[in-house]
Motif scaffolding. Structure first.
Motif, PDB file in Angstrom:
ATOM      1  N   ILE A 191       0.713  -1.332   0.055  1.00  0.00           N
ATOM      2  CA  ILE A 191       0.005  -0.012   0.155  1.00  0.00           C
ATOM      3  C   ILE A 191       0.905   1.001   0.003  1.00  0.00           C
ATOM      4  N   PRO A 192       0.837   2.243  -1.030  1.00  0.00           N
ATOM      5  CA  PRO A 192       1.750   3.241  -1.124  1.00  0.00           C
ATOM      6  C   PRO A 192       2.058   4.109   0.196  1.00  0.00           C
ATOM      7  N   ALA A 193       1.146   4.472   0.779  1.00  0.00           N
ATOM      8  CA  ALA A 193       0.862   5.411   1.984  1.00  0.00           C
ATOM      9  C   ALA A 193       1.719   4.561   3.151  1.00  0.00           C
ATOM     10  N   GLU A 194       1.835   3.248   2.967  1.00  0.00           N
ATOM     11  CA  GLU A 194       2.258   2.433   4.224  1.00  0.00           C
ATOM     12  C   GLU A 194       3.677   2.294   4.087  1.00  0.00           C
ATOM     13  N   LYS A 204      15.634   0.287  -1.338  1.00  0.00           N
ATOM     14  CA  LYS A 204      14.710   0.392  -0.200  1.00  0.00           C
ATOM     15  C   LYS A 204      14.047   1.821  -0.572  1.00  0.00           C
ATOM     16  N   LEU A 205      14.994   2.933  -0.803  1.00  0.00           N
ATOM     17  CA  LEU A 205      14.892   4.278  -1.029  1.00  0.00           C
ATOM     18  C   LEU A 205      13.930   4.392  -2.408  1.00  0.00           C
ATOM     19  N   ALA A 206      14.396   3.515  -3.498  1.00  0.00           N
ATOM     20  CA  ALA A 206      13.716   3.579  -4.572  1.00  0.00           C
ATOM     21  C   ALA A 206      12.173   3.143  -4.401  1.00  0.00           C
ATOM     22  N   LEU A 207      11.990   2.396  -3.466  1.00  0.00           N
ATOM     23  CA  LEU A 207      10.617   1.552  -3.333  1.00  0.00           C
ATOM     24  C   LEU A 207       9.782   2.763  -2.650  1.00  0.00           C
ATOM     25  N   GLY A 226       6.396   4.859  -3.797  1.00  0.00           N
ATOM     26  CA  GLY A 226       5.219   5.163  -2.744  1.00  0.00           C
ATOM     27  C   GLY A 226       4.640   6.246  -2.742  1.00  0.00           C
ATOM     28  N   GLN A 227       5.685   7.217  -2.637  1.00  0.00           N
ATOM     29  CA  GLN A 227       5.460   8.511  -2.777  1.00  0.00           C
ATOM     30  C   GLN A 227       4.821   9.093  -3.791  1.00  0.00           C
ATOM     31  N   HIS A 228       5.469   8.615  -4.920  1.00  0.00           N
ATOM     32  CA  HIS A 228       4.996   9.273  -6.177  1.00  0.00           C
ATOM     33  C   HIS A 228       3.475   8.649  -6.458  1.00  0.00           C
ATOM     34  N   CYS A 229       3.467   7.209  -6.115  1.00  0.00           N
ATOM     35  CA  CYS A 229       1.956   6.692  -6.394  1.00  0.00           C
ATOM     36  C   CYS A 229       1.016   7.412  -5.584  1.00  0.00           C
ATOM     37  N   GLN A 230       1.058   7.913  -4.366  1.00  0.00           N
ATOM     38  CA  GLN A 230       0.109   8.640  -3.508  1.00  0.00           C
ATOM     39  C   GLN A 230      -0.183   9.833  -4.490  1.00  0.00           C
ATOM     40  N   TRP A 247       4.374  11.902 -15.399  1.00  0.00           N
ATOM     41  CA  TRP A 247       5.560  11.115 -14.418  1.00  0.00           C
ATOM     42  C   TRP A 247       6.750  11.316 -14.768  1.00  0.00           C
ATOM     43  N   ARG A 248       7.547  12.255 -14.710  1.00  0.00           N
ATOM     44  CA  ARG A 248       8.778  12.486 -15.203  1.00  0.00           C
ATOM     45  C   ARG A 248       9.456  13.472 -14.295  1.00  0.00           C
ATOM     46  N   GLN A 249      10.802  13.330 -13.822  1.00  0.00           N
ATOM     47  CA  GLN A 249      11.327  14.187 -13.014  1.00  0.00           C
ATOM     48  C   GLN A 249      12.877  14.102 -12.914  1.00  0.00           C
ATOM     49  N   HIS A 250      13.573  15.196 -13.210  1.00  0.00           N
ATOM     50  CA  HIS A 250      14.800  15.060 -13.339  1.00  0.00           C
ATOM     51  C   HIS A 250      15.638  14.959 -11.907  1.00  0.00           C
ATOM     52  N   LYS A 251      16.863  14.838 -11.748  1.00  0.00           N
ATOM     53  CA  LYS A 251      17.481  14.767 -10.395  1.00  0.00           C
ATOM     54  C   LYS A 251      16.818  15.791  -9.324  1.00  0.00           C
TER      55      LYS A 251
END
Length: 237
Positions: free
Chosen positions: A70-73, A171-174, A178-182, A228-232
């Motif tokens: 669940i993205p928020a979790e 872990k950070l990528a996941l 989740g943040q972007h999915c929210q 859904w695209r973002q540079h560094k």
């Protein structure tokens, strides 16, 4: 056991009902076909995914249990947050998809093989070019050190694989996924088959029936994945 599994050809884009999936090996539903965009998206919309070794026939799966997030979790541990601050990681979205999938295909540890064949790489690059597959990239200065990629299905995201070359990067990528999915309104991340690593990150288990019911609720929702695209950018954890 394979005699009970439906064989697909290049003209047959249909998949059998999930009730025909084998119990051993768990979830094997069909063999053959191809990795065209049409067939792959038909599979993902039906909760089916390809998984096979290079040189083998294409195998299609629908296991009895499904690992999901669940993205928020999705939360990072304190130790992972400290590592992220220490190494000053940055992230980007959909700017290095080819590099991420290539890194996921690299042999890991003592296992010198990989299930992500060149055919799989080409297939998912086609999905990416059509705005159907996406990646999160983690950077340390100019070096790609982690990432995750997967396929968008309405308000669900079907994660395929992730990698790390530096501590905490996958872990950070996941977490950032989740943040972007929210932000987008995506409600579920499919992680396919559970394992201890996913469990340590907070995965949950749904039965096949529960997963398919939820996927059917989400797959036709309109999500603006093309934006859904973002540079560094800096990471704040």
């Amino acid at each position: 056991m394979l005699s009970a599994v439906q064989y697909l050809d290049y003209h047959n884009y249909g998949f059998p009902n999930h009730s025909y999936a084998l119990q051993d090996p768990d979830g094997l539903l069909a063999v053959g076909g191809d990795l065209s965009v049409q067939r792959l998206m038909d599979a993902y919309r039906k909760g089916i995914f390809p998984w096979f070794n290079p040189g083998d026939p294409i195998l299609w799966w629908s296991p009895q249990q499904r690992a999901v997030f669940i993205p928020a979790e999705i939360h990072l541990s304190r130790s992972t947050k400290r590592v992220c601050r220490k190494f000053n990681y940055h992230f980007s979205v959909n700017t290095a998809f080819s590099e991420v999938i290539a890194a996921c295909a690299e042999p890991r540890g003592d296992d010198q093989g990989t299930w992500i064949s060149e055919a799989m790489i080409q297939a998912y690059q086609q999905l990416h070019h059509q705005g159907l597959a996406h990646s999160i990239e983690i950077w340390q200065e100019q070096q790609l050190v982690g990432g995750i990629y997967g396929v968008a299905v309405g308000a669900a995201f079907c994660g395929e694989s992730m990698f790390h070359r530096s501590t905490g990067a996958s872990k950070l990528a996941l977490y950032l996924l989740g943040q972007h999915c929210q932000t987008l309104g995506v409600e579920l991340i499919d992680a396919q088959i559970d394992n201890p690593h996913l469990q340590s990150l907070g995965s949950k288990i749904l039965t096949r029936s529960q997963f398919l019911t939820k996927l059917n609720e989400l797959k036709n929702k309109n999500i603006e994945w093309n934006h859904w695209r973002q540079h560094k950018a800096a990471i704040h954890v």
